[in-house]
Design a protein around this motif. Structure first.
Motif, mmCIF file in Angstrom:
data_model
loop_
_atom_site.group_PDB
_atom_site.id
_atom_site.type_symbol
_atom_site.label_atom_id
_atom_site.label_comp_id
_atom_site.label_asym_id
_atom_site.label_seq_id
_atom_site.Cartn_x
_atom_site.Cartn_y
_atom_site.Cartn_z
ATOM 1 N N TRP A 10 0.818 -1.230 0.000
ATOM 2 C CA TRP A 10 0.000 0.000 0.000
ATOM 3 C C TRP A 10 0.841 1.265 0.000
ATOM 4 O O TRP A 10 0.309 2.357 -0.187
ATOM 5 N N LYS A 11 2.129 1.135 0.283
ATOM 6 C CA LYS A 11 2.990 2.323 0.417
ATOM 7 C C LYS A 11 2.346 3.287 1.423
ATOM 8 O O LYS A 11 1.718 2.824 2.376
ATOM 9 N N MET A 12 2.444 4.615 1.204
ATOM 10 C CA MET A 12 1.894 5.546 2.203
ATOM 11 C C MET A 12 0.508 6.027 1.753
ATOM 12 O O MET A 12 0.281 7.216 1.542
ATOM 13 N N GLY A 94 14.122 -3.190 1.865
ATOM 14 C CA GLY A 94 14.979 -2.643 0.808
ATOM 15 C C GLY A 94 14.226 -2.174 -0.419
ATOM 16 O O GLY A 94 14.788 -2.160 -1.524
ATOM 17 N N HIS A 95 12.960 -1.797 -0.257
ATOM 18 C CA HIS A 95 12.241 -1.280 -1.426
ATOM 19 C C HIS A 95 13.023 -0.095 -2.002
ATOM 20 O O HIS A 95 13.549 0.729 -1.260
ATOM 21 N N SER A 96 13.064 0.004 -3.325
ATOM 22 C CA SER A 96 13.908 1.042 -3.948
ATOM 23 C C SER A 96 13.464 2.444 -3.546
ATOM 24 O O SER A 96 14.282 3.361 -3.505
ATOM 25 N N ILE A 172 8.580 0.593 -11.698
ATOM 26 C CA ILE A 172 7.767 0.863 -10.511
ATOM 27 C C ILE A 172 6.970 2.145 -10.684
ATOM 28 O O ILE A 172 7.544 3.225 -10.862
ATOM 29 N N GLY A 173 5.650 2.006 -10.668
ATOM 30 C CA GLY A 173 4.772 3.169 -10.725
ATOM 31 C C GLY A 173 4.786 3.902 -12.055
ATOM 32 O O GLY A 173 4.265 5.009 -12.157
ATOM 33 N N THR A 174 5.383 3.308 -13.080
ATOM 34 C CA THR A 174 5.506 4.001 -14.364
ATOM 35 C C THR A 174 4.477 3.529 -15.387
ATOM 36 O O THR A 174 4.322 4.145 -16.439
ATOM 37 N N GLY A 211 6.351 -4.120 -10.206
ATOM 38 C CA GLY A 211 6.575 -2.986 -11.108
ATOM 39 C C GLY A 211 5.488 -2.934 -12.155
ATOM 40 O O GLY A 211 5.556 -3.638 -13.162
ATOM 41 N N SER A 212 4.435 -2.119 -11.875
ATOM 42 C CA SER A 212 3.343 -1.906 -12.832
ATOM 43 C C SER A 212 2.598 -3.181 -13.222
ATOM 44 O O SER A 212 2.138 -3.307 -14.364
ATOM 45 N N VAL A 213 2.480 -4.133 -12.280
ATOM 46 C CA VAL A 213 1.617 -5.295 -12.555
ATOM 47 C C VAL A 213 0.175 -4.793 -12.527
ATOM 48 O O VAL A 213 -0.214 -4.032 -11.637
ATOM 49 N N GLY A 233 1.773 -2.606 -6.210
ATOM 50 C CA GLY A 233 1.606 -1.288 -5.603
ATOM 51 C C GLY A 233 0.251 -0.701 -5.950
ATOM 52 O O GLY A 233 -0.768 -1.010 -5.328
ATOM 53 N N LYS A 234 0.228 0.133 -6.986
ATOM 54 C CA LYS A 234 -0.962 0.910 -7.333
ATOM 55 C C LYS A 234 -2.238 0.066 -7.430
ATOM 56 O O LYS A 234 -3.277 0.434 -6.872
ATOM 57 N N CYS A 235 -2.165 -1.051 -8.113
ATOM 58 C CA CYS A 235 -3.390 -1.832 -8.340
ATOM 59 C C CYS A 235 -3.888 -2.533 -7.071
ATOM 60 O O CYS A 235 -4.990 -3.079 -7.068
HETATM 61 P P1 PGA Z 1 3.559 -0.458 -8.686
HETATM 62 O O1 PGA Z 1 4.509 -0.637 -7.412
HETATM 63 O O2 PGA Z 1 2.744 -1.726 -8.812
HETATM 64 O O3 PGA Z 1 2.699 0.740 -8.354
HETATM 65 O O4 PGA Z 1 4.440 -0.236 -9.860
HETATM 66 C C1 PGA Z 1 5.162 -1.839 -7.188
HETATM 67 C C2 PGA Z 1 6.072 -1.714 -5.990
HETATM 68 O O5 PGA Z 1 6.662 -0.645 -5.783
HETATM 69 O O6 PGA Z 1 6.205 -2.638 -5.209
#
Ligand code: PGA
Length: 254
Positions: A10-12, A94-96, A172-174, A211-213, A233-235
């Motif tokens: 979920w991140k922040m 260790g998330h980027s 990631i997030g792109t 990464g953008s799944v 992440g986003k989804c």
């Molecule tokens: P994303 O993020 O699905 O929004 O690209 C993935 C992640 O950072 O773990």
């Protein structure tokens, strides 16, 4: 093929209200899935809420970071034992986004990985290269270095029954995910590298792609032999989209 693992990051994002809605959506939509393990990694303050809503369901929960230290005068840090107090079973390490924004070194990440493992939490280690590194053809070297710091400090056996998430930073997030072939090739590289030190650890390790799944690309990723699931992440912020991704993982189990 082993069971797939799908992890929501979920991140922040979220608040008590939206979380309740989202977690109830997860419970409603995901309880019938039998061939996939689902985990949601929430911001620290919401671990208690996740515990309350998810206990007695088939969804596990965890955190997005932990302290490299066990206890003491470390203002703002959260220890492995504190996560265990709230029933967490997984922790992202260790998330980027952390590695770049908070200057986490490979050595720090290695210590956190061992803290998690020593306390019975399943660490999800994030590794991955930048676009410049991929274009320069050094992506395997970069990922190997991230993993080798842990191997050299703790031995490859520490990877037994843990999780690595391959997350190319450019994806990631792109909205620009790696292709199934690109991800499979890196996943195989990661498994082979660990297998060259410890075959059993490499076999028990789950390697996720992150990464953008999204619901559209999940199937082509999850059918790949060495892709054991995804870090989303986003989804994961939409119960509907997250369900579609978990369904794709469930269906690729054979
Ligand atoms: P994303 O993020 O699905 O929004 O690209 C993935 C992640 O950072 O773990």
């Amino acid at each position: 093929m082993p069971r797939k693992l799908v992890v929501a990051n979920w991140k922040m994002h979220g608040n008590l209200n939206t979380n309740q809605h989202l977690l109830n959506g997860y419970i409603e939509k995901l309880s019938a899935l039998t061939h996939v393990d689902v985990v949601v990694c929430v911001p620290y303050p919401y671990l208690a809420q996740a515990q309350l809503l998810l206990k007695n369901t088939n969804i596990a929960w965890g955190a997005q970071n932990l302290s490299k230290d066990t206890v003491g005068a470390f203002t703002g840090e959260v220890s492995a034992n504190m996560l265990l107090d709230f029933g967490a079973s997984y922790v992202i390490i260790g998330h980027s986004e952390r590695a770049t924004a908070y200057c986490e070194s490979d050595e720090n990440i290695a210590t956190k990985f061992s803290q998690a493992k020593a306390h019975g939490l399943t660490p999800i280690l994030c590794v991955g290269e930048t676009l410049i590194e991929r274009e320069a053809g050094v992506m395997e070297m970069v990922v190997a270095k991230q993993i080798d710091t842990i191997i050299h400090t703790y031995g490859a056996s520490i990877f037994a029954n843990t999780v690595i998430s391959y997350e190319p930073i450019w994806a990631i997030g792109t909205g620009l995910a790696a292709t199934g072939e690109q991800a499979q090739s890196m996943h195989k590289f990661i498994r082979n590298r660990i297998a060259s030190f410890d075959e059993a650890a490499a076999t028990s390790l789950k390697i996720l792609y992150g990464g953008s799944v999204n619901p559209q690309n999940a199937v082509q990723l999850f059918v790949m032999q060495d892709i054991n699931g995804g870090l989303i992440g986003k989804c994961s912020l939409s119960a509907h989209e997250f369900e579609a991704i978990c369904q794709a993982a469930n269906q690729s189990f054979s």
